[in-house]
Structure formats: structure tokens, C-alpha cells
Write a protein that holds these residues in place. Structure first.
Motif, mmCIF file in Angstrom:
data_model
loop_
_atom_site.group_PDB
_atom_site.id
_atom_site.type_symbol
_atom_site.label_atom_id
_atom_site.label_comp_id
_atom_site.label_asym_id
_atom_site.label_seq_id
_atom_site.Cartn_x
_atom_site.Cartn_y
_atom_site.Cartn_z
ATOM 1 N N GLY A 108 0.815 -1.208 0.000
ATOM 2 C CA GLY A 108 0.000 0.000 0.000
ATOM 3 C C GLY A 108 0.846 1.254 0.000
ATOM 4 O O GLY A 108 2.050 1.221 0.285
ATOM 5 N N PHE A 109 0.209 2.372 -0.334
ATOM 6 C CA PHE A 109 0.893 3.654 -0.363
ATOM 7 C C PHE A 109 0.952 4.259 1.045
ATOM 8 O O PHE A 109 0.025 4.080 1.855
ATOM 9 N N LEU A 110 2.010 4.989 1.308
ATOM 10 C CA LEU A 110 2.087 5.818 2.494
ATOM 11 C C LEU A 110 1.105 6.975 2.330
ATOM 12 O O LEU A 110 1.073 7.628 1.282
ATOM 13 N N GLY A 111 0.307 7.212 3.340
ATOM 14 C CA GLY A 111 -0.635 8.328 3.274
ATOM 15 C C GLY A 111 0.034 9.614 3.716
ATOM 16 O O GLY A 111 0.274 9.818 4.915
ATOM 17 N N SER A 112 0.358 10.490 2.755
ATOM 18 C CA SER A 112 1.107 11.704 3.097
ATOM 19 C C SER A 112 0.324 12.620 4.033
ATOM 20 O O SER A 112 0.914 13.422 4.762
ATOM 21 N N THR A 113 -0.996 12.498 4.041
ATOM 22 C CA THR A 113 -1.830 13.284 4.957
ATOM 23 C C THR A 113 -2.382 12.433 6.085
ATOM 24 O O THR A 113 -2.241 12.770 7.274
ATOM 25 N N LEU A 114 -2.997 11.313 5.754
ATOM 26 C CA LEU A 114 -3.635 10.468 6.763
ATOM 27 C C LEU A 114 -2.629 9.843 7.722
ATOM 28 O O LEU A 114 -2.921 9.652 8.917
ATOM 29 N N ASP A 115 -1.446 9.487 7.238
ATOM 30 C CA ASP A 115 -0.448 8.843 8.092
ATOM 31 C C ASP A 115 0.411 9.852 8.858
ATOM 32 O O ASP A 115 1.192 9.476 9.739
#
Length: 532
Positions: free
Chosen positions: A8-15
Motif C-alpha cells: 500500500g501507499f504511504l498516506g502523506s496526509t492520513l499517516d
């Protein structure tokens, strides 16, 4: 259990979050999915760009603290524009092709909660196409009233639609509805015709290429063309009108003007500009019925209009444009017309990509009964007065209509006219046996008159010298036998029709064998009579 790998992608905002104890009160998708007691993640392939490397390390540290058994594998993928679908899909496809997947040894979940919407869509498409050999994983925060909100909830989406009977049934119902739409809701029974309609439905919804409908007059080409248009309009695939023209009515100099339009003053009588049928069909559909009747010059311009979407109106010095889909209809053998030089081979090749031959009514006798009900409904809608058969009358009419004595030279037009006559003449809207008998007599007289103009059925079936050797008495008898054979579906049915009177006087009969021996006297068999 096999090890579980999440991609999965790293969430630049959510994470992202502030460093400190408060971060554990925030739902962070990539961290949270490793906190579930019922979801053991052995390896997490974390996709990110170089500018988010620090956040990726930060998230990896938190995952290690809550799930020591999870090994995080940072994977850098650089996007110039993360909202460019072509770039994102292409680079993800390159990553997938180069990754050492081992489905026999590991299970894979594809996390589609984080990343841009474009990235999520691309992961979905790659999973659906089986480039990513796993299932989709969707996570979400817990409701506010739930305790322990940090992990949230997770759901696995399996794209194997065969496991979901309700979904599969829904897709089948939609497909059946489209096919029924093309058949005007008629529950046709002829298996070959139904298969053809299914194929036409798939072609109509997936192709803008020309469609060629072949078949005898009255086989339903015009109605089918209109239903194809209505289906495509229902699916928002065409926005313009349905324009229909019978090419047999376009003769002489007027043909060019009618099809391609003309400029004011182009010829005597051209007192105003005329757009022409092709321009009228812009963004819609053009149905050229009996296209084989067009002249060679018109055929050449039609070909260019199909290929380039441009044509030159009569008397104009500037080309006109029109974007339309073409459906062509013909009762002629266009291949034979090409051989004779009456039809352009390049236009035929362009039309012949999707060619469908509509059978005549005589070849679809099992469809007469459902079409009978359809015509009664049409009569009621048209006249505002419903008519129906009593049981005996219906059985009597169907026995004749589906039997070898019914020729149906006009195909469904003949059937529609027959039903209309009975419905109109029926006393108080009830079609009885007397009304049916009168209609059968009328049809026999009509067809008898047409039969006189028919060509000799023996012509081409036997060589001239063989015909000359047959007495006129035998020739008349053989000709009628051949006609009955060609109207019948089997050798046995033809035998029953030909020997109906004599077979009633015998205790046992083999009509098929009797007919076979009769044909053999003239060097004929069932196959040769039916195929000629």
C-alpha cells in the motif's frame, strides 16, 4: 497459514501526525492496520516518494513498536505528477512486473485506503487484472462511540465475482435485459437467433464500427437497427438522432443531394441549402436500408464519410463533417454484387466487420407464437382496442402458421398483417375459429397468386438435360415436392405434409423413407434440395 504481505501507499496526509503521545489518539491507516488482533501482517511493502522518506521512517518505527512481527519494506516510486493516470499506472505496472511475488508461499492484500485517488484506482485495476495477485484491503476509522478507536476497522474485498451469486445474477439479469430490449421484449425460442442477438448486443455496446444486417425483406432489419440505436442511447453512447433511409428510393441526381446535402443554387431547383441525411445523423446513428441499391458514386462517398467523417455536399467547395455510426441493411448478396461489379469491394470490406444474417420467418417457426402475442399487444396499443384468440382458434392458427403450408414470403410483415386483419375483423375483440379459417383461406389465395410468379424450383437443382428428360406431369409433381421440402424443417415433416391423405388409410407409415425414395428417382436427396 501462509505469511501475509500488505502492499500500500504511504498516506502523506492520513499517516502524518505530530510526534508525541497524542499521535496514538489519531487514526493513521498504515499504522492502524498492523494493530488489529485478528489481522497478522508479516510484511508491509510501503510505497512512497523520496520527499516523504522521513514520514515513511517515522511510520515504520511506530509499526515496529505496535507490531514487532511486521517487517516494513519501504519501496520508493517517484511520480512527476501523482494525478497523471497514465504515469501512475505505468510506473505501478513496472513495479508489479519486477516484484518477486510468490502466491504459493505468501498471501497478499492490496491496501487502497491511502494514496491519491488516481493511485487507488490504479491499484484496483492492477488487482482486477491479476497483475497484483491478491485481494483488496479497505480500512476505515471506528465510529466515535466505539472504544479503542485507533485501530478502526478493516474489510477484505475479493474481486472473484464468481463467489458472489447475487452479483453474478445481477450482471446476468442486466445482460438478459439488454438482449430482451433488442428483441422488443419478445421471448423468442429459436436458439440460433437468440445467440445472434446476444452477440449483436455485445458488439453494439462495445464498438462504433459499422454493422451490416442481412436478410430477406420483412425479417426485421429496420426494427432491429432502431432498437440498437435506442439501446446505445439508453447507455449514453449516442446523443444524436436515428436517421433512416431506404436507399432503393434514392434515384438519379437526387441521391447525392439527399445523402450529402447541397448548396443553394447547386442545380436547378436548389433554392436553399440542404444539410443531407449524413449531417442530420451527426452524433447519432444512420441506417441505410437496402444499401446494395446505391450507385457506385454514392458508395464511394459513403466509404469516405465512414472512414474520415467528412464529405462534400453537392455544389459546395468546402467539406462538411458528421460523426455517426452506420448500420446498413440489405436483402441482396453483397459478395455476389461485388463479383459482378455492382458494389464496391472496399466498401463491402469496411461493412463486413460485423455482419449478421437475420433468418426469415420460415426458418424461425418456433418464434411465431411469441410474435403473435407481440403483434396483438401492438394492435391494442395502436388501435386502443384489445383482441385475443379463444383456445381452439389459437391452436388452429398456430398449426397452420408453423406448418409446411405456410410460406410467409413477406416474413414478419406478413405475420403482422395477418394478425392485424384478424384482430380488426374479430367480433367483439374475440378471434374465433371462423375468423381464423377465413384468414387462412385469404393467406392461401395471396400466396397462390405470388407462387405463379415464382421461378421454377427445379432450375439450378437439376442440370438442363435432366430436366428435359422429365415428363411435364412428373415435373409439376416434383416441383411441388421440392417446394414443400424447402418449407419444412425435416424430411419427416415434409413427408407428413406430402402424404397426409394416404397415410391416414395405412396402419403404419414411414413418410420420410417414402419421400427419400421418391427424390432418389430423380437423383436428388434431402440435403441437395434444401441447400440449393
Amino acid at each position: 497459514m501462509k505469511p501475509l504481505v500488505v502492499i500500500g501507499f504511504l498516506g502523506s496526509t492520513l499517516d502524518a501526525s505530530k510526534f508525541g503521545p497524542s499521535r496514538w489518539g489519531k487514526w493513521r491507516p498504515s499504522v492502524a492496520l498492523t494493530m488489529h488482533e485478528d489481522l497478522r501482517v508479516d510484511r508491509f511493502v510501503l510505497l512512497h516518494g523520496s520527499k516523504h522518506g522521513r514520514l515513511a521512517d517515522y511510520v515504520a518505527e511506530d509499526i515496529a513498536s505496535v507490531s514487532p512481527e511486521t517487517r516494513v519494506e519501504p519501496q520508493r516510486i517517484e511520480f512527476t505528477d501523482p494525478w497523471d493516470f497514465e504515469e501512475v499506472y505505468g510506473k505501478l505496472l513496472d513495479f508489479v512486473r519486477g516484484y518477486p511475488f510468490d502466491p504459493e508461499a505468501e498471501d497478499y492484500l492490496i491496501h487502497i485506503t491511502t494514496g491519491t485517488h488516481v493511485a487507488q484506482i490504479c491499484l484496483f485495476l492492477l488487482t482486477e487484472a491479476r497483475y497484483l495477485p491478491g485481494r483488496l484491503l479497505q480500512t476505515q476509522p471506528a465510529a466515535k462511540l466505539e472504544s479503542g478507536s485507533a485501530p478502526g476497522r478493516w474489510t477484505v474485498i475479493d474481486l472473484d465475482l464468481s463467489r458472489y451469486d447475487s452479483i453474478a445474477t445481477r450482471f446476468a439479469a442486466v445482460s438478459a435485459e439488454s438482449a430482451s430490449f433488442l428483441k422488443s421484449g419478445i421471448e423468442t425460442r429459436n436458439a440460433a437467433f437468440n445467440r445472434m442477438i446476444d452477440e449483436i448486443e455485445r458488439v453494439a455496446l462495445r464498438s462504433k464500427a459499422p454493422i451490416l444486417l442481412m436478410g430477406p425483406t420483412g425479417a426485421g432489419k429496420s426494427q432491429l437497427a432502431r432498437r440498437i440505436y435506442q439501446l446505445k442511447r439508453l447507455k449514453h453512447q449516442v446523443a444524436g438522432p436515428f436517421v433512416e433511409v431506404n436507399c432503393a428510393t434514392l434515384k438519379g441526381d437526387g441521391a447525392m443531394s439527399a445523402l450529402f446535402g447541397h448548396r443553394k443554387g447547386a442545380f436547378t431547383g436548389a433554392v436553399a441549402d440542404r444539410p443531407g441525411l449524413l449531417r442530420s445523423a451527426d452524433k447519432g446513428m444512420l441506417f441505410l436500408d437496402e444499401i446494395g441499391e446505391l450507385g457506385l458514386d454514392e458508395q464511394a462517398m459513403i466509404l469516405r464519410a465512414i472512414e474520415d467523417k467528412r464529405f462534400l455536399p453537392v455544389g459546395a467547395d468546402k467539406e462538411a463533417a458528421s460523426e455517426f455510426q452506420l448500420i446498413a441493411g440489405t436483402n441482396r448478396d453483397l459478395g455476389e454484387a461485388v463479383a459482378k461489379g455492382a458494389f464496391r469491394d472496399d466498401l463491402y470490406a469496411r461493412l463486413n466487420l460485423w455482419t449478421f444474417r437475420l433468418p426469415g420467418l420460415a426458418d424461425r417457426r418456433e418464434d411465431i407464437e411469441p410474435n403473435l402475442d407481440y403483434e396483438l399487444d401492438r394492435f391494442a396499443e395502436r388501435e386502443g382496442d384489445r383482441a385475443s384468440f379463444n383456445r381452439e382458434a389459437r391452436q388452429r392458427y398456430l398449426a397452420f402458421a408453423t406448418g409446411p403450408d405456410a410460406h410467409w414470403p413477406g416474413n414478419f410483415r406478413d405475420l403482422a398483417a395477418s394478425i392485424t386483419r384478424m384482430a380488426t375483423l374479430s367480433p367483439k375483440g374475440r378471434i374465433d375459429s371462423e375468423c381464423v379459417d377465413a384468414e387462412i383461406d385469404r393467406l392461401r389465395r395471396l400466396w397462390s397468386g405470388q407462387a405463379g410468379a415464382d421461378t421454377d424450383p427445379l432450375t439450378g437443382l437439376l442440370p438442363p438435360e435432366a430436366l428435359d428428360a422429365i415428363d411435364p406431369f412428373d415435373r409439376v409433381q416434383l416441383a411441388e415436392t421440392v417446394r414443400v421440402c424447402r418449407r419444412s424443417r425435416s424430411l419427416s415433416e415434409a413427408g407428413r405434409a406430402l402424404f397426409a391423405a394416404s397415410r391416414a388409410r395405412r396402419s403404419s407409415a414411414n413418410d420420410a423413407d417414402r419421400l427419400r425414395k421418391y427424390l432418389a428417382r430423380f437423383g436428388l436427396d434431402w440435403a441437395s434440395v434444401r441447400s440449393n
